[in-house]
Design an enzyme around this catalytic site. Structure first.
Site, PDB file in Angstrom:
ATOM      1  N   ASP A   1      -6.930   6.199  12.475  1.00 55.77           N
ATOM      2  CA  ASP A   1      -5.500   6.365  12.401  1.00 55.77           C
ATOM      3  C   ASP A   1      -5.329   7.670  11.629  1.00 55.77           C
ATOM      4  O   ASP A   1      -4.523   8.376  11.824  1.00 55.77           O
ATOM      5  CB  ASP A   1      -4.920   5.207  11.702  1.00 55.77           C
ATOM      6  CG  ASP A   1      -4.597   4.079  12.863  1.00 55.77           C
ATOM      7  OD1 ASP A   1      -4.456   4.235  14.040  1.00 55.77           O
ATOM      8  OD2 ASP A   1      -4.314   2.896  12.272  1.00 55.77           O
TER       9      ASP A   1
ATOM     10  N   ASP B   1       0.766  -1.197   0.035  1.00 53.63           N
ATOM     11  CA  ASP B   1       0.103  -0.049  -0.017  1.00 53.63           C
ATOM     12  C   ASP B   1       0.930   1.197   0.065  1.00 53.63           C
ATOM     13  O   ASP B   1       0.761   2.092  -0.813  1.00 53.63           O
ATOM     14  CB  ASP B   1      -1.049  -0.195   0.925  1.00 53.63           C
ATOM     15  CG  ASP B   1      -2.036  -0.920   0.984  1.00 53.63           C
ATOM     16  OD1 ASP B   1      -1.886  -2.222   0.300  1.00 53.63           O
ATOM     17  OD2 ASP B   1      -3.141  -0.970   1.779  1.00 53.63           O
TER      18      ASP B   1
ATOM     19  N   ARG C   1       0.688   6.171  17.045  1.00 58.82           N
ATOM     20  CA  ARG C   1       0.633   7.223  15.969  1.00 58.82           C
ATOM     21  C   ARG C   1       1.155   8.689  16.213  1.00 58.82           C
ATOM     22  O   ARG C   1       1.856   9.113  15.327  1.00 58.82           O
ATOM     23  CB  ARG C   1      -0.959   7.235  15.685  1.00 58.82           C
ATOM     24  CG  ARG C   1      -1.566   5.966  15.242  1.00 58.82           C
ATOM     25  CD  ARG C   1      -0.785   5.311  14.268  1.00 58.82           C
ATOM     26  NE  ARG C   1      -1.508   4.232  13.657  1.00 58.82           N
ATOM     27  CZ  ARG C   1      -0.818   3.216  12.961  1.00 58.82           C
ATOM     28  NH1 ARG C   1       0.260   3.103  12.744  1.00 58.82           N
ATOM     29  NH2 ARG C   1      -1.415   2.191  12.297  1.00 58.82           N
TER      30      ARG C   1
ATOM     31  N   SER D   1      -7.020  -7.351   8.034  1.00 59.54           N
ATOM     32  CA  SER D   1      -5.871  -6.264   8.139  1.00 59.54           C
ATOM     33  C   SER D   1      -5.074  -6.147   9.256  1.00 59.54           C
ATOM     34  O   SER D   1      -6.082  -6.279  10.280  1.00 59.54           O
ATOM     35  CB  SER D   1      -6.101  -5.183   7.469  1.00 59.54           C
ATOM     36  OG  SER D   1      -6.645  -4.254   8.447  1.00 59.54           O
TER      37      SER D   1
END
Lengths: 406, 406, 406, 406
Positions: free
Chosen positions: A128, A17, A99, A182
């Site tokens: 996110d 990705d 994050r 995922s």
């Protein structure tokens, strides 16, 4: 959206990705891409990311691969653990807490290389994107943020792979089909969501777990360990002093072995929908309970209860991406103030998926055997005081009762 | 303290301590004693209490033995469970929640038999004296309360037993020495504290546990069950409808078998000291987690987070004995308002001390696969909305950043 | 209660009551009394207290008269004002905030003169006994505390005066009868309660007020002033820099003149009863509003709202006497963290009992005319962002609506 | 955005802006417009709105003009006042509380006339767009919402007026230039913001105020009034029973006369920016204080303090537009539970901008002169109870002190 961008720092994993994003950024914005790959203990080799970035035309001096493991545990995981934060009562916030660190480092790099934009690979439905971007904006209010998943037209797996193939981005076989779920991983946890997990009534298939053995396959004998704390943070396991990251890794190994820290959760995302996820937080689950154990002995009731009342708010702030916010910092100031004497040793038993505190001791213990004993306490506590204590606590209830039950 | 008392209703277990109290009340206050023995599912036969009371000269019509099990679970345990209440993050409040019901029934009996006083066997160091007496005073503001442990001079075990022997109160052999620990039990839990548990570093000896098998001795195969909820309360196990008390008993059997619900805790008492206790809450532990599981699907985020913020306060109120207080009732009103659609089925796996939610479904689910899916959602959610959402959430942080990082 | 005391430090005002206590302590405990008289800006001369203490036989080196005005405002009033604390929505905590400082100084003196006890003149029904004694115990856990009003038999005014006369304690004429009300004063406020104030329906007679003119008698012209703040604390009035105490005194003069800060309140005491009091907080009322004014401009919303949620708890802690507690300190740490940029100037209008903020400016203002303007903002804010913001905030409500209104 | 709309219900004031919107909707969406004009006591005639709608081609049966004044006060203002809600400590939420009612009625009309969309005239920078739209979506999750200010290109005053003139919409002279400020009004308050108010240091010009006389011009004599409350709501003024709306109107007249309820505020909008506004809430300011006055006497401390802790959150929810949310309803359930005995009479003095409670009485008073008196209370309160009360409250602080000051 297409005003000119010169140089963008991309949070780059090296996976399919973000490799597609790298190319798409170069193409769409005709800009230089700087890649940033963080080692947060996700357990993957990072050098391949360098190769891929180079192949995509990123200048060597624009490829940043940083080992942030100690900083991650010391400055993010541990402060959060001091708060005993649990989102919606159960979730140890493993993704949320990573994050802000990534965002912070991206902004540092952007300043260093004079970039005018940053970019990430989070989708438009998740938390996110919010966490990354609130971090970016808090630290660099005028930075340009590019969120390809919200902009591009590669909205299906098929088109993404087509794009990859058109641009010589290698696509491994197992990426060709739709992934059954995922995942996100760092030293604190692995999370999984999507596809096979989307029906919250269906049990999580065993193959989804990657960080812990199935409790049924865990050792038949319990294992007892100790964790030493100093000022609210773990410093040693079984008496052996360790750095923050080493300590968490060691607990991860123990948790993996004993099948500890699996969580199947339906949670409320900040963007307004419910999602179902599976989390594995082996070491963090042990650590969280151990921290509560040492606080039991060393924190005063007033401090402990205030912490318990603030913790849900603190957890919500982290989950929603407000790490770099005045209110999170205010709560942290309050929490950290309480940890000065949170020092001592906790003993825990690990066994087939469960972890239990079985003992705790501290040079700063507030527990007084002399006061609490059922035996003669030699005047340490005067039981007659309780009469007055109850009488005055009852006074308002009695006045109420006289009024309402007259 | 010796102003005249005519008739006192004693919370009477039939055990040694309350038998001594019965006699001591008669003697000290020259008053009639009315005994009240509640079946709260503590698992003891209560008819012996009747015999003992009779032998102590209590009139048959003044011996009250009530089966309160259904009322206990329906009107006390379940409302508390709706709140997901945990004291100090871990304790399911098994003792706390029984006291208000006993107090309430004692006051009802006092009114019925025209008693002017009530009495209980709780000591002067614990929380239970507070819980009993706040209940008494709230419901009968002008009742006289007699707390023998705070008044008499039977302050050592030896003197208590001497008194018993002087007054023909049978003392069983195992009561002659100091008990190695003291316990309280009801359908929700058994608690133990004192003596062998007084050093919080020492592991709780296995013989202290009475309600659960040691996880290591639990079955090697996990067991899967379902619990059905309606409006926030459990109504069926494995599809079989049950009354509240039967449901909790059934979960207790399951929890016992799988070693679920043991807790070793150092807690902060309302009277100001820390104590170390051991709790076994087999069915309650399963139920608590199952309730969270069904709420995950059926509660809106706003309601869920508000509940999480109120829960520590609610738990503190219960622990401290303020069940019958306006503020507990206010919180309950808020909590109950949220439970209207908390209906559905939760599946759980029980295995060697641990319990895990593995699925949940509901006719009132707020989880929308259509919205959350990674696949094409056909417009259920517009990812571009996230850009504006983030931008406006970031605005204040950007203004801050511009000021502080200029 | 009569175990031997060697030396006791008495909080001594020099008035009738504490003079009687002084003598009573000497007599009852056969101990040395050390007097401590604090100047907290109550507006009385303190030297007469020295004379009276000497006459009562206190050694000169055991007479402590300290000017604590600056410390009081700087370390107690200002930190409290940073929190915008109001007890029960209205009361500025003028009495509560003075007690911890007196207690602290008493304990310091006790250590200095090797005293084994402390004593105060607060009655057994009020909050002040709690505030003094929690302070003593927090700072000197093993100090002996003597609270004469809870111990002695001088329970009526007549007996108190008899005792005074028997012991050559001068009783001024106006003290012979029952006082129509009792007062407490310091630089922050004067409180009055009792007797003529006891019926909460009766208006407070004008003669009870001593610190403010009746608003009807205040000047017919409004007066405009400015207060400068630095890091959350007042530093100047009308541009003239001042020490904390001078600043508060100056505001007191202004408040007095304009009839500002009167409050007639029925409040809930910590000891369980309601009481009715009258408060005059002239300068504090102006300061409180001014502080809110400067925060409006310089505090971020997240910080401001968190402060607003914490303030009632903070106020309750102060009111109840928990200044020296970990939880108050934790809250203070959070609050103080928010004040770093609370710097600037507030303009206020004072007029016949009311005070209004009419302007505020700051070098650290977060207010952005450019963003907020109705005019063309040249891209500072993209109104289309609001659509996404609303959509995602609405998402959970829409999912709810679809479920519940289907 | 231009997918087809058949019929849209517009919140229509009849003023220039919503008249332009009406025409723009017809033109842009080629759809039928239904107008809804609410009488919320804003003090304007509404029949002209009918004429204007007719002239714009709205069918007579599609012109809705509703008098919502009683519903507004009874079901929105009063419930909010029960909470003592103040946004950011000062603002009585006059605009916020009107929006949900308008949204609710618009949705009802949409259902009645089979409309598929709703529209409003709020701009893209303010809170009102959020409040309207969250209301719409909560009540009709699939409704189409049209927010012209976020969609059209009439982004300057000049273009708006051009559009009006092109479409024969009458533009009164005073609307041709930029307004010096913009206002919103309903029975509870009038708010003004923008232009001349945009510099928060500049004093609000006197001509901005429209609902209250300048305090300096108010009567020189104070006026004393009483308000009677039943179950938390006002029912009479000076002993004369009144409907909710009449009562609020009557207080508005009193407040206007005495210059009460002006507020100059810099506040934090939900959309992330600070704005400066001026509010006039004459009757609401009196009512708010009166409600606190009657609660002082009739609410138990536990209930009162819980309310004070919940109030900032409640206010924030209202301000942000979450009236129709589960969490607001939960808080309301808690608050309403507390109001059952909030019955009695409050006396207030109004004078030149200020309002003061001077007395309160209630058949359900919890104030006990007998308990609180300085005189002999004949055993209603045993002062010795305070010793035990303090001792146990101090215990944890003493244990702390021994640890930390050893």
């Amino acid at each position: 959206m297409t005003e000119s961008v010169n140089r963008v720092v991309l949070a780059y994993s090296g996976g399919l990705d973000t490799s597609v994003i790298l190319k798409w950024l170069q193409q769409t914005y005709q800009c230089e891409v700087v890649t940033f790959t963080a080692d947060l203990g996700q357990g993957e080799e990072l050098e391949p990311a360098r190769k891929k970035a180079e192949m995509a035309g990123v200048k060597p001096e624009h490829i940043f691969i940083d080992d942030l493991r100690e900083e991650f545990v010391r400055d993010y995981v541990f402060p959060m653990m001091r708060a005993n934060a649990l989102y919606e009562g159960l979730y140890l916030l493993g993704t949320s807490i990573a994050r802000p660190l990534i965002a912070k480092r991206q902004i540092e790099i952007a300043r260093q290389v004079n970039a005018d934009a940053v970019s990430h690979g989070a989708t438009g439905k998740g938390n996110d994107q919010v966490r990354f971007e609130l971090g970016y904006y808090a630290l660099a209010p005028d930075i340009r943020v590019i969120a390809p998943w919200r902009e591009w037209d590669l909205t299906s797996r098929t088109r993404l792979i087509e794009f990859a193939e058109q641009h010589q981005i290698p696509v491994s076989k197992d990426k060709r089909g739709e992934a059954p779920f995922s995942t996100d991983a760092n030293m604190l946890h692995t999370s999984s969501e999507g596809k096979v997990l989307e029906d919250p009534w269906d049990e999580v298939p065993d193959y989804v777990y990657s960080r812990t053995v199935n409790p049924e396959d865990a050792p038949n004998e319990p294992e007892t360990i100790t964790i030493d704390f100093e000022r609210g943070d773990g410093v040693a396991i079984n008496g052996v002093g360790m750095s923050p990251a080493t300590l968490l890794e060691t607990l991860n190994d123990l948790g993996r072995k004993h099948g500890i820290g699996r969580l199947d959760l339906v949670e409320n995302r900040f963007v307004g929908m419910k999602s179902r996820g599976m989390y594995e937080t082996p070491g963090g689950t042990i650590y969280h309970l151990a921290h509560r154990g040492i606080e039991q002995l060393t924190l005063d009731r007033g401090a402990a209860h205030l912490k318990d009342e603030l913790a849900p708010r603190y957890a919500e702030l982290l989950y929603n991406g407000f790490w770099f916010s005045p209110e999170r910092e205010m709560l942290q100031a309050a929490i950290d103030h309480s940890q000065e004497k949170v020092t001592g040793t906790v003993r825990l038993k690990l066994y087939k998926g469960s972890v239990a505190v079985t003992g705790r001791k501290s040079p700063f213990s507030l527990y007084s055997e002399k006061v609490v004993t059922f035996e003669d306490d030699q005047g340490a506590y005067d039981q007659r005081d309780a009469a007055g204590f109850i009488k005055l606590n009852a006074l308002r209830l009695r006045l109420l009762g006289r009024r309402d039950q007259g």
